[in-house]
Design an enzyme around this catalytic site. Structure first.
Site, PDB file in Angstrom:
ATOM      1  CG  ASN A  23      80.468   2.179 -19.309  1.00  0.00           C
ATOM      2  OD1 ASN A  23      79.799   3.124 -19.748  1.00  0.00           O
ATOM      3  ND2 ASN A  23      80.725   2.029 -18.014  1.00  0.00           N
ATOM      4  NE  ARG A 122      84.051  11.058 -15.323  1.00  0.00           N
ATOM      5  CZ  ARG A 122      82.983  10.337 -15.663  1.00  0.00           C
ATOM      6  NH1 ARG A 122      81.787  10.783 -15.425  1.00  0.00           N
ATOM      7  NH2 ARG A 122      83.134   9.170 -16.249  1.00  0.00           N
ATOM      8  NE  ARG A 397      74.921   9.627 -19.320  1.00  0.00           N
ATOM      9  CZ  ARG A 397      75.983   9.495 -18.553  1.00  0.00           C
ATOM     10  NH1 ARG A 397      76.077  10.140 -17.437  1.00  0.00           N
ATOM     11  NH2 ARG A 397      76.984   8.727 -18.925  1.00  0.00           N
TER      12      ARG A 397
HETATM   13  N1  EPU Z   1      92.033   9.228 -14.262  1.00  0.00           N
HETATM   14  C1  EPU Z   1      93.116  10.068 -14.310  1.00  0.00           C
HETATM   15  N2  EPU Z   1      93.595  10.418 -15.533  1.00  0.00           N
HETATM   16  C2  EPU Z   1      93.043   9.970 -16.698  1.00  0.00           C
HETATM   17  C3  EPU Z   1      91.942   9.116 -16.640  1.00  0.00           C
HETATM   18  C4  EPU Z   1      91.449   8.765 -15.387  1.00  0.00           C
HETATM   19  O1  EPU Z   1      93.638  10.490 -13.290  1.00  0.00           O
HETATM   20  O2  EPU Z   1      93.533  10.324 -17.780  1.00  0.00           O
HETATM   21  C5  EPU Z   1      91.503   8.819 -12.945  1.00  0.00           C
HETATM   22  C6  EPU Z   1      90.060   9.270 -12.726  1.00  0.00           C
HETATM   23  O3  EPU Z   1      90.008  10.572 -12.177  1.00  0.00           O
HETATM   24  C7  EPU Z   1      89.543   8.200 -11.786  1.00  0.00           C
HETATM   25  C8  EPU Z   1      90.304   6.954 -12.202  1.00  0.00           C
HETATM   26  O4  EPU Z   1      91.438   7.396 -12.932  1.00  0.00           O
HETATM   27  O5  EPU Z   1      89.883   8.518 -10.471  1.00  0.00           O
HETATM   28  C9  EPU Z   1      89.541   5.969 -13.068  1.00  0.00           C
HETATM   29  O6  EPU Z   1      88.995   6.609 -14.195  1.00  0.00           O
HETATM   30  P1  EPU Z   1      88.678   5.852 -15.558  1.00  0.00           P
HETATM   31  O7  EPU Z   1      89.442   6.506 -16.647  1.00  0.00           O
HETATM   32  O8  EPU Z   1      88.851   4.392 -15.347  1.00  0.00           O
HETATM   33  O9  EPU Z   1      87.130   6.152 -15.760  1.00  0.00           O
HETATM   34  P2  EPU Z   1      86.385   6.530 -17.105  1.00  0.00           P
HETATM   35  O10 EPU Z   1      86.974   5.791 -18.237  1.00  0.00           O
HETATM   36  O11 EPU Z   1      86.237   8.002 -17.205  1.00  0.00           O
HETATM   37  C10 EPU Z   1      84.706   4.553 -16.998  1.00  0.00           C
HETATM   38  C11 EPU Z   1      83.208   4.393 -17.022  1.00  0.00           C
HETATM   39  C12 EPU Z   1      82.627   4.881 -15.708  1.00  0.00           C
HETATM   40  C13 EPU Z   1      83.247   4.087 -14.564  1.00  0.00           C
HETATM   41  C14 EPU Z   1      84.780   4.175 -14.613  1.00  0.00           C
HETATM   42  C15 EPU Z   1      85.474   3.295 -13.591  1.00  0.00           C
HETATM   43  C16 EPU Z   1      82.742   4.677 -19.364  1.00  0.00           C
HETATM   44  C17 EPU Z   1      82.139   5.510 -20.430  1.00  0.00           C
HETATM   45  N3  EPU Z   1      82.686   5.165 -18.136  1.00  0.00           N
HETATM   46  O12 EPU Z   1      84.948   5.940 -16.816  1.00  0.00           O
HETATM   47  O13 EPU Z   1      81.245   4.579 -15.784  1.00  0.00           O
HETATM   48  O14 EPU Z   1      82.812   4.606 -13.335  1.00  0.00           O
HETATM   49  O15 EPU Z   1      85.240   3.769 -15.925  1.00  0.00           O
HETATM   50  O16 EPU Z   1      85.113   1.970 -13.768  1.00  0.00           O
HETATM   51  O17 EPU Z   1      83.230   3.588 -19.629  1.00  0.00           O
HETATM   52  C18 EPU Z   1      78.972   4.808 -15.341  1.00  0.00           C
HETATM   53  O18 EPU Z   1      78.769   3.948 -16.199  1.00  0.00           O
HETATM   54  O19 EPU Z   1      78.108   5.199 -14.518  1.00  0.00           O
HETATM   55  C19 EPU Z   1      80.301   5.403 -15.239  1.00  0.00           C
HETATM   56  C20 EPU Z   1      80.538   6.551 -14.649  1.00  0.00           C
END
Ligand code: EPU
Length: 426
Positions: A23, A122, A397
């Protein structure tokens, strides 16, 4: 398509080295677009999310040179497009970081909505809110997100939810903006600090990464750098849980123990011994596993990306455990696969109640997503008999050479190539 065949019942013993953080890599590689020179990135994990990211950069015109298996040189100055069509973007969820990077560098971008693991809704509204606050106009049409700004100007942005992706994307878009950007209620994950360190090594002025207020003072230009990615917190945690679940004794090397504290503490609560060294942790278990309460939360809480692996461990722990998933709506899909192996789990919305059983039994299962796939590997290793795991492309992945690493620890695991579907011969 390949599958893993795991013959369970062997404790993991020995040492294993953790690769660079997925990540962090999927944020740092797109952020190279901001640089006015060549970036050399070291400790890059060899995983399909990275290969896909590099392919996208290459197809956009960047010069990408593989120095060795884990070192890549990228020259973004030859990038000739700011459009990333669906065919390219769908290969990885984190393709949304290309929006922030292209916006920061060229002041416009058009990127297809991202792909990646299905963990429920997401949204990226917080990313877009950040871009708008910096002065960008946003249009969503035909599955494409288009952003454009005459110029980007720093602003104060309060995130409504703690989002890793939004924090990273806004940081990327703001480093070359004019003036000061302040992100409040920012996420604090280790890869956010790693991205900030990478950007600062190119001349950016970012302070506070790792706290919930990040201040980014815009600079005119980012210059060439050499940067080494941090070790993967979740890969390390997966080996830690696998060691404890199998009743093994494993030294997990090339880690930052501070990043693993929430996992270490939960493992100790569940009955394992964890010893920290400067850049390694040793996990050992001899006694019975015991029930735990787990609630996933943003860092420094227990990571959602470790929840399925820990759920497997709790499925054979004495007593009734409860897992509260605090981040994603759809992260319990692995429990149906686990139930087919004999686990006793009731899921209600974002809560799972796990009544520990004596043992799991091998069965044909599939990887629903990346971490669910890792969980199935652990389940296969503790189960009696043979477990066959399909859809392992999800595991690839995010885990480098997972089967070799596990085999090195004594697991009986092999990869079988399934024949691709043959068209009917008339
Ligand atoms: N959310 C919103 N609005 C946004 C963005 C997020 O409502 O604009 C919500 C999401 O729906 C969720 C929460 O906020 O409920 C957290 O989402 P976040 O944005 O933190 O997640 P992400 O950036 O999409 C990254 C990791 C994920 C990991 C999450 C939480 C990367 C590429 N992915 O996702 O990793 O689960 O943070 O720590 O960095 C994995 O590696 O298996 C994976 C899924």
């Amino acid at each position: 398509m390949d599958k893993f065949v795991v013959n369970g019942g062997r404790p993991l013993v020995g040492s294993v080295s953790v690769s660079g953080a997925k990540n962090a890599a999927v944020a740092i590689l797109p952020a190279v677009i901001l640089c006015s020179g060549v970036c050399r990135i070291e400790n890059v994990p060899e995983i399909s999310d990275v290969t896909n990211c590099l392919r996208i950069l290459y197809e956009m015109g960047a010069r990408v040179r593989t120095v060795n298996a884990h070192t890549i040189e990228i020259d973004p100055r030859t990038i000739h497009t700011q459009t990333v069509p669906h065919e390219m973007a769908k290969r990885m969820r984190a393709s949304y970081y290309l929006i922030g990077a292209l916006l920061g560098r060229f002041h416009h971008a058009s990127v297809a909505m991202p792909g990646g693991c299905d963990l429920g809704p997401r949204p990226i509204d917080q990313h877009l809110k950040g871009f708008e606050a910096l002065g960008a106009e946003i249009a969503l049409q035909d599955g494409m997100i288009s952003v454009a700004a005459d110029r980007l100007v720093g602003n104060q942005i309060y995130l409504d939810v703690v989002s890793v992706g939004a924090t990273i994307n806004i940081m990327i878009a703001a480093v070359l903006a004019r003036g000061l950007t302040v992100i409040e209620n920012a996420a604090k994950e280790p890869h956010i600090v790693d991205l900030a360190n990478f950007l600062n090594s190119m001349g950016a002025d970012i302070r506070g990464a790792g706290t919930d207020v990040i201040k980014i003072r815009g600079v005119d230009e980012l210059r060439s750098t050499t940067y080494s990615i941090i070790p993967d917190q979740i890969e390390a945690g997966t080996f830690m849980v696998a060691a404890a679940a199998t009743g093994g004794d494993v030294l997990i090397e090339n880690v930052i123990p501070k990043h693993l504290e929430s996992i270490s503490n939960k493992l100790i609560e569940a009955g394992a011994e964890v010893t920290e060294y400067d850049e390694a942790v040793r996990v050992r278990r001899t006694g019975r596993l015991t029930k735990c309460m787990v609630k996933t939360m943003p860092h420094p809480g227990f990571p959602t990306d470790m929840q399925p692996q820990f759920g497997v461990l709790l499925s054979v722990a004495e007593g009734t455990s409860v897992i509260n998933e605090g981040i994603w709506d759809n992260r319990f899909r692995y429990t149906a696969q686990l139930a087919s192996m004999g686990a006793n789990i009731q899921v209600n919305g974002k809560v799972a109640v796990i009544q520990g059983v004596e043992k799991l039994k091998g069965a044909p299962v599939r990887a629903n997503d990346l971490r669910a796939g890792a969980a199935m590997l652990i389940a296969g290793m503790i189960a009696e008999g043979v477990t066959e795991i399909e859809e392992i492309q999800y595991i690839e992945r995010g885990y480098e050479n997972i089967e070799e690493k596990l085999r090195g620890l004594g697991a009986d695991i092999r990869r079988v190539t399934l024949p691709s579907p043959v068209s009917k011969v008339v």
